[in-house]
Design a protein around this motif. Structure first.
Motif, mmCIF file in Angstrom:
data_model
loop_
_atom_site.group_PDB
_atom_site.id
_atom_site.type_symbol
_atom_site.label_atom_id
_atom_site.label_comp_id
_atom_site.label_asym_id
_atom_site.label_seq_id
_atom_site.Cartn_x
_atom_site.Cartn_y
_atom_site.Cartn_z
ATOM 1 N N LEU A 136 -40.769 67.675 132.359
ATOM 2 C CA LEU A 136 -41.929 67.419 131.514
ATOM 3 C C LEU A 136 -41.684 66.225 130.598
ATOM 4 C CD1 LEU A 136 -44.671 68.168 130.240
ATOM 5 C CD2 LEU A 136 -43.423 69.705 128.718
ATOM 6 N N LEU A 137 -40.518 66.196 129.960
ATOM 7 C CA LEU A 137 -40.200 65.087 129.065
ATOM 8 C C LEU A 137 -40.174 63.760 129.818
ATOM 9 C CD1 LEU A 137 -37.398 66.680 126.841
ATOM 10 C CD2 LEU A 137 -39.754 66.152 126.184
ATOM 11 N N GLY A 138 -39.657 63.792 131.043
ATOM 12 C CA GLY A 138 -39.635 62.578 131.846
ATOM 13 C C GLY A 138 -41.033 62.092 132.179
ATOM 14 N N ASP A 139 -41.907 63.027 132.549
ATOM 15 C CA ASP A 139 -43.292 62.662 132.869
ATOM 16 C C ASP A 139 -44.009 62.099 131.649
ATOM 17 O OD1 ASP A 139 -42.908 63.511 135.451
ATOM 18 O OD2 ASP A 139 -43.802 65.496 135.130
ATOM 19 N N VAL A 140 -43.782 62.733 130.500
ATOM 20 C CA VAL A 140 -44.422 62.278 129.264
ATOM 21 C C VAL A 140 -43.943 60.873 128.907
ATOM 22 C CG1 VAL A 140 -44.543 62.650 126.768
ATOM 23 C CG2 VAL A 140 -44.863 64.574 128.338
ATOM 24 N N ALA A 141 -42.637 60.643 129.050
ATOM 25 C CA ALA A 141 -42.085 59.327 128.721
ATOM 26 C C ALA A 141 -42.658 58.244 129.624
ATOM 27 C CB ALA A 141 -40.563 59.362 128.833
ATOM 28 N N VAL A 142 -42.740 58.537 130.908
ATOM 29 C CA VAL A 142 -43.267 57.549 131.858
ATOM 30 C C VAL A 142 -44.740 57.263 131.589
ATOM 31 C CG1 VAL A 142 -43.826 57.152 134.285
ATOM 32 C CG2 VAL A 142 -41.596 58.089 133.658
ATOM 33 N N ALA A 143 -45.509 58.312 131.297
ATOM 34 C CA ALA A 143 -46.956 58.160 131.157
ATOM 35 C C ALA A 143 -47.378 57.600 129.801
ATOM 36 C CB ALA A 143 -47.644 59.511 131.387
ATOM 37 N N SER A 144 -46.638 57.940 128.735
ATOM 38 C CA SER A 144 -47.158 57.649 127.398
ATOM 39 C C SER A 144 -46.242 56.854 126.482
ATOM 40 C CB SER A 144 -47.517 58.974 126.692
ATOM 41 O OG SER A 144 -48.509 59.673 127.403
ATOM 42 N N LEU A 145 -44.942 56.862 126.725
ATOM 43 C CA LEU A 145 -44.031 56.226 125.778
ATOM 44 C C LEU A 145 -44.323 54.740 125.618
ATOM 45 C CD1 LEU A 145 -41.660 56.545 123.891
ATOM 46 C CD2 LEU A 145 -40.109 56.143 125.823
ATOM 47 N N GLY A 146 -44.584 54.059 126.721
ATOM 48 C CA GLY A 146 -44.875 52.630 126.647
ATOM 49 C C GLY A 146 -46.109 52.336 125.820
ATOM 50 N N ASP A 147 -47.154 53.160 125.983
ATOM 51 C CA ASP A 147 -48.381 52.957 125.220
ATOM 52 C C ASP A 147 -48.146 53.164 123.726
ATOM 53 O OD1 ASP A 147 -49.771 52.414 127.514
ATOM 54 O OD2 ASP A 147 -50.570 54.435 127.749
ATOM 55 N N VAL A 148 -47.401 54.207 123.392
ATOM 56 C CA VAL A 148 -47.125 54.483 121.977
ATOM 57 C C VAL A 148 -46.321 53.346 121.354
ATOM 58 C CG1 VAL A 148 -45.943 56.030 120.373
ATOM 59 C CG2 VAL A 148 -47.267 56.980 122.267
ATOM 60 N N LEU A 149 -45.361 52.808 122.091
ATOM 61 C CA LEU A 149 -44.567 51.693 121.574
ATOM 62 C C LEU A 149 -45.425 50.448 121.375
ATOM 63 C CD1 LEU A 149 -41.249 52.082 123.613
ATOM 64 C CD2 LEU A 149 -41.654 52.657 121.214
ATOM 65 N N LEU A 150 -46.358 50.213 122.285
ATOM 66 C CA LEU A 150 -47.263 49.074 122.123
ATOM 67 C C LEU A 150 -48.150 49.241 120.893
ATOM 68 C CD1 LEU A 150 -48.387 48.347 125.802
ATOM 69 C CD2 LEU A 150 -47.012 46.872 124.329
ATOM 70 N N LEU A 151 -48.623 50.459 120.681
ATOM 71 C CA LEU A 151 -49.436 50.720 119.494
ATOM 72 C C LEU A 151 -48.613 50.520 118.223
ATOM 73 C CD1 LEU A 151 -51.418 53.895 120.632
ATOM 74 C CD2 LEU A 151 -52.265 51.558 120.443
ATOM 75 N N LEU A 152 -47.369 50.961 118.264
ATOM 76 C CA LEU A 152 -46.488 50.774 117.112
ATOM 77 C C LEU A 152 -46.217 49.290 116.871
ATOM 78 C CD1 LEU A 152 -44.845 52.248 114.960
ATOM 79 C CD2 LEU A 152 -42.934 52.335 116.568
ATOM 80 N N LEU A 153 -46.043 48.539 117.961
ATOM 81 C CA LEU A 153 -45.840 47.095 117.843
ATOM 82 C C LEU A 153 -47.051 46.420 117.216
ATOM 83 C CD1 LEU A 153 -44.298 44.452 118.466
ATOM 84 C CD2 LEU A 153 -45.328 44.496 120.749
ATOM 85 N N SER A 154 -48.242 46.955 117.500
ATOM 86 C CA SER A 154 -49.457 46.340 116.965
ATOM 87 C C SER A 154 -49.511 46.394 115.442
ATOM 88 C CB SER A 154 -50.694 47.029 117.552
ATOM 89 O OG SER A 154 -50.831 48.353 117.055
ATOM 90 N N THR A 155 -48.725 47.281 114.830
ATOM 91 C CA THR A 155 -48.671 47.332 113.363
ATOM 92 C C THR A 155 -47.629 46.368 112.807
ATOM 93 O OG1 THR A 155 -46.954 49.053 113.198
ATOM 94 C CG2 THR A 155 -49.239 49.783 113.505
ATOM 95 N N GLY A 156 -46.951 45.654 113.680
ATOM 96 C CA GLY A 156 -45.915 44.735 113.229
ATOM 97 C C GLY A 156 -44.699 45.436 112.665
ATOM 98 N N GLY A 157 -44.552 46.705 112.974
ATOM 99 C CA GLY A 157 -43.419 47.463 112.463
ATOM 100 C C GLY A 157 -43.608 47.971 111.049
#
Length: 236
Positions: A8-29
Motif C-alpha cells: 500500500l505504501l509503495g502504491d501511494v508513493a508512486v501515485a501521489s508522492l511526486g504530486d505532493v512534492l510538486l505542490l510543496l515546491l510551488s510554495t518555494g519551501g
C-alpha cells in the motif's frame, strides 16, 4: 490495506508522492518554515493518496485544491518567519523561491498557450458533431460536452442513465433504466473519463461503449475525437 501495508505504501508513493512534492515546491519551501501548519493539508492529501479513483492523483483536476490551500497557508506563516533566520539560512530559501517562481511562470505559460491554441479547434469540432443531434432528442454525454448540451430538456451525464455513477443523480436504478430506454443519442470524446460506478475506472469508457453497442447504438458521426452514437432500429 491491513494485509499488505508495504505494498500500500509503495502504491501511494508512486501515485501521489511526486504530486505532493510538486505542490510543496510551488510554495518555494516557505511552507516548511511552518511545519505545524502543514497539518492543514494532511486530510485532503491522505484522502487523495488512498483513493482508488485514479483522477484524484492527477494535478490537472481540482482534487488537490484543499492540499494546496493548506500548503499556502503554511507558506504565508513561513514567510513571516523568514526574517528570524540568519542570512546564511535565508539564502537556500530565497533560491528555492526563485526556482519555484521560474518553474511556475514557465510551465504556466506553456500550458496556457497550448490550451489557448486548442480550445477554438475543439469547440469547432464539438459544435460540428452536435449538429447531427436534433434539438428535441434525449442525449447522454461525457462531462466535457455537457455545457454544449445543457439547454436541452433531457440530457444525462455518462455513464448515467445506463449505469449508476457514484456522484450522479438521485434517481433509483429502476428510474435510470426507464430513462435509458428513451435516450436516442450518446456523445463522448476519446480523452474523456467517467465517474466510477461499480466498474474499473481505467476501462470505464470502454465498458459503457460495449454496453451501448448491445443496446443498439451505432456511430453516426465523428469529428476529430468527438463521437456521436445513435440508437437505431426501435425509433426511441
Amino acid at each position: 490495506m491491513l494485509e499488505h501495508p508495504l505494498e500500500l505504501l509503495g502504491d501511494v508513493a508512486v501515485a501521489s508522492l511526486g504530486d505532493v512534492l510538486l505542490l510543496l515546491l510551488s510554495t518555494g519551501g516557505l511552507a516548511l518554515l511552518a511545519p505545524s501548519w502543514l497539518l492543514l493539508s494532511l486530510p485532503t492529501a491522505l484522502h487523495n493518496a488512498l483513493s482508488a479513483y485514479g483522477v484524484q492523483h492527477d494535478l490537472v483536476h481540482h482534487y488537490h485544491l484543499g492540499t494546496l490551500t493548506g500548503l499556502f497557508v503554511a507558506a504565508a506563516i513561513g514567510a513571516g518567519r523568514l526574517r528570524s533566520l540568519t542570512r546564511l539560512r535565508q539564502l537556500p530559501v530565497y533560491a528555492l523561491v526563485s526556482v519555484a517562481a521560474i518553474v511556475a511562470v514557465g510551465v504556466g505559460l506553456s500550458v496556457h498557450n497550448a490550451v489557448t491554441r486548442s480550445i477554438p479547434r475543439q469547440a469547432a469540432a464539438i459544435e460540428l458533431a452536435l449538429e447531427r443531434i436534433p434539438r428535441e432528442a434525449s442525449v447522454a454525454a461525457t462531462w466535457s460536452l455537457m455545457a454544449h448540451l445543457s439547454h436541452r430538456v433531457e440530457v444525462y451525464s455518462l455513464p448515467e442513465p445506463f449505469l449508476s455513477a457514484e456522484w450522479g443523480t438521485s434517481l433509483t436504478t429502476v428510474e435510470l433504466a426507464e430513462r435509458a430506454e428513451h435516450v436516442r443519442f450518446v456523445v463522448y470524446r476519446d480523452i474523456d473519463v467517467l465517474p466510477s460506478g461499480g466498474y474499473s475506472p481505467p476501462e470505464d469508457l470502454g465498458t459503457v461503449k460495449r454496453l451501448l453497442r448491445r443496446l443498439g447504438f451505432v456511430e453516426v458521426e465523428r469529428v476529430g475525437n468527438v463521437h456521436v452514437l445513435e440508437r437505431l432500429g426501435n425509433g426511441r
